[in-house]
Design an enzyme around this catalytic site. Structure first.
Site, PDB file in Angstrom:
ATOM      1  CD  GLU A 160      -2.948  13.072   1.098  1.00 53.18           C
ATOM      2  OE1 GLU A 160      -2.136  13.836   0.521  1.00 53.18           O
ATOM      3  OE2 GLU A 160      -2.849  12.744   2.288  1.00 53.18           O
ATOM      4  CE  LYS A 185       5.566  -1.171   4.067  1.00 54.06           C
ATOM      5  NZ  LYS A 185       6.398   0.069   4.080  1.00 54.06           N
ATOM      6  CB  CYS A 227       0.887  16.243   1.360  1.00 53.62           C
ATOM      7  SG  CYS A 227      -0.474  15.642   2.368  1.00 53.62           S
ATOM      8  CD  GLU A 270       5.236  17.027  -1.525  1.00 48.71           C
ATOM      9  OE1 GLU A 270       4.318  17.251  -0.729  1.00 48.71           O
ATOM     10  OE2 GLU A 270       5.364  15.960  -2.151  1.00 48.71           O
TER      11      GLU A 270
END
Length: 481
Positions: free
Chosen positions: A250, A176, A284, A384
């Site tokens: 993750e 997906k 990331c 972030e």
């Protein structure tokens, strides 16, 4: 204009509802394709197909050597179509050509080759139990039906590093991709079919968050492997609690960079800048918080701001481009909002801080932005941003720098810049991060694990660790007395 469909049980089909959605080129905002918008019925069909394939003789009877050859063939097809895949990744995600063609596509092929070799090396153990007349051994079995939910920042590479170990260990999957960037993952699924992967072993569902949510709560899914935001990761954990399916995550990061007084400042400037703006900061593991020894902070700030301001900005298809577009208007607005918050909270805007206009005004471009005089409690130092925004903070003592670097909810990656060998070896174990780089960019290799501490997720991907993520351990007690 590209038009893509769903892959279910080896057949390319429209969504049961007939619904479609659009994907855009972030360099100019133009629609470049449509994709099928899967619904609940499609999720049910894909899960049923994956379950049937998992239990089929065709897949279960395939030897490890045959599975390895299959994965190797996928790697060969990725390399055969490398130019096309890189162009798709740049068109749909915005990656500069040196990223899509030089990193994403080669890494995808490398990952498939790596796990092709692993297919024949999934070993068990014999346990010296104290029960008389017993032979006891353990072996690893595939988990079952795995939903692989991938992000929009590195669509092809991350799909590869989930798919390859899942297949090497004998699982069946439902891919997906993120709705912003489906095209390269669709092409990867096509290559799996061409390589000879049995029908139903690899299924593909495109669509928005509702598709991912339906997979997470589906009782027919045995494992979720997700890469994306921490907020969504938390939702997955809550939703998967009902049936306790296996989950690996993750998630986000806020990577610190510690620049020691003895560092090669020019190398640290260029390495940190590249580590910060790689894929326009949409990574990331991007370096985002820069703890610089006070005696070097002015020099570092001046040099990195000048270098950031000189970088070529443009569409990823331009070979001169270093900084490409952000993925969407929504994400551009998010990054700009963080920059505004930084200014409002008193950080010093040294360079950047604005959208790019002129010929690039229709795209989602934002100038590399450097802040000085950032406090640890500022929003830009804690949350972030996922864009080309750098926060510089001076420190006086290395112990202080380590403590401040660890003062975060995240723990994915970090970097240390020093010429001292003792520092290079003794500081990394003190940093709460899954990966610590020393004097280099945030590089990824199939042979080394990737994952984080704390809010950066659960589990590890790549290396032998992925074999553990996609298998269950079974003990067998055999009475030979």
């Amino acid at each position: 204009m590209v038009s893509t469909r769903l892959l279910v049980a080896g057949e390319w089909v429209d969504a049961a509802s007939g619904a479609t959605s659009e994907t855009r080129n972030p360099a100019n905002g133009q629609i470049i394709g449509t994709f099928a918008e899967a619904g609940t019925a499609d999720v049910d069909a894909a899960v049923a197909a994956a379950r049937a394939a998992f239990e089929s003789v065709a897949w279960r009877a395939m030897t490890p050597d045959e599975r390895g050859r299959l994965l190797w063939r996928v790697a060969e097809l990725i390399e055969r179509d490398a130019k096309e895949l890189a162009e798709l990744e740049t068109l749909d995600q915005g990656q500069p050509g040196f990223v899509s063609g030089g990193v994403s596509v080669p890494l995808a092929a490398q990952v498939f080759r790596y796990y092709a070799g692993f297919a024949t090396k999934i070993e068990g153990t014999v346990s010296p139990v104290s029960i008389p007349g017993n032979l006891t051994y353990q072996h690893r079995l595939p988990v079952g039906v795995c939903a692989l939910i991938t992000p929009w920042n590195f669509p092809l590479a991350i799909a590869a590093w989930k798919l390859a170990p899942a297949l090497a260990t004998g699982n069946t999957v439902i891919l997906k991709p993120a709705e912003q960037t489906p095209l390269s993952t669709v092409r990867l699924a096509e290559l799996c079919v061409e390589a000879g992967v049995p029908a139903g072993v690899v299924n593909l569902l495109t669509g928005g968050p509702d598709v991912g949510r339906a997979l997470v709560v589906h009782r027919g899914v045995d494992k979720i492997s997700f890469t994306g935001s921490t907020a969504v990761g938390q939702q997955i954990v809550r939703a998967s609690a009902d049936d306790l399916k296996r989950v690996s995550l993750e998630l986000g990061g806020k990577a610190p960079s510690i620049v020691c007084a003895d560092a090669d400042i020019d190398a640290a400037v260029m390495g940190n800048l590249q580590g910060a703006i790689f894929n326009t900061g949409q990574a990331c593991g991007a370096y985002t918080r820069f703890f610089v020894q006070r005696s070097r902070v002015d020099e570092f700030t001046e040099k990195i701001a000048a270098a950031a301001g000189s970088l070529a900005i443009g569409p990823g298809s331009d070979p001169d481009t270093v900084v490409g577009p952000l993925v969407s208007q929504e994400h551009l607005d998010r990054v700009a909002s963080y920059v505004g918050t930084g200014v409002d909270q008193g950080a010093q805007l040294v360079t950047g801080g604005q959208r790019v206009g002129g010929d690039l005004a229709e795209g989602f471009f934002y100038r590399p932005t450097v802040f000085g005089e950032v406090r640890d409690d500022m929003t830009i130092a804690r949350e972030e941003i996922f864009g080309p925004v750098l926060s510089i903070m001076p420190y006086d003592d290395l112990d202080e720098a380590v403590a401040r670097a660890n003062d975060t909810d995240y723990g994915l990656a970090a970097v240390l810049w020093t010429k001292d060998l003792a520092t290079a070896h003794t500081v990394p174990p003190r940093i709460h991060a899954g990966t610590v780089f020393v004097n280099q960019l945030p590089l990824i290799d199939p042979g080394a694990p990737w994952g984080g501490f704390g809010m950066s997720g659960w589990g590890r991907e790549l290396g032998a660790y992925s074999i553990e993520e996609f298998t269950e351990t079974q003990s067998v007690f055999l009475n030979i007395g």
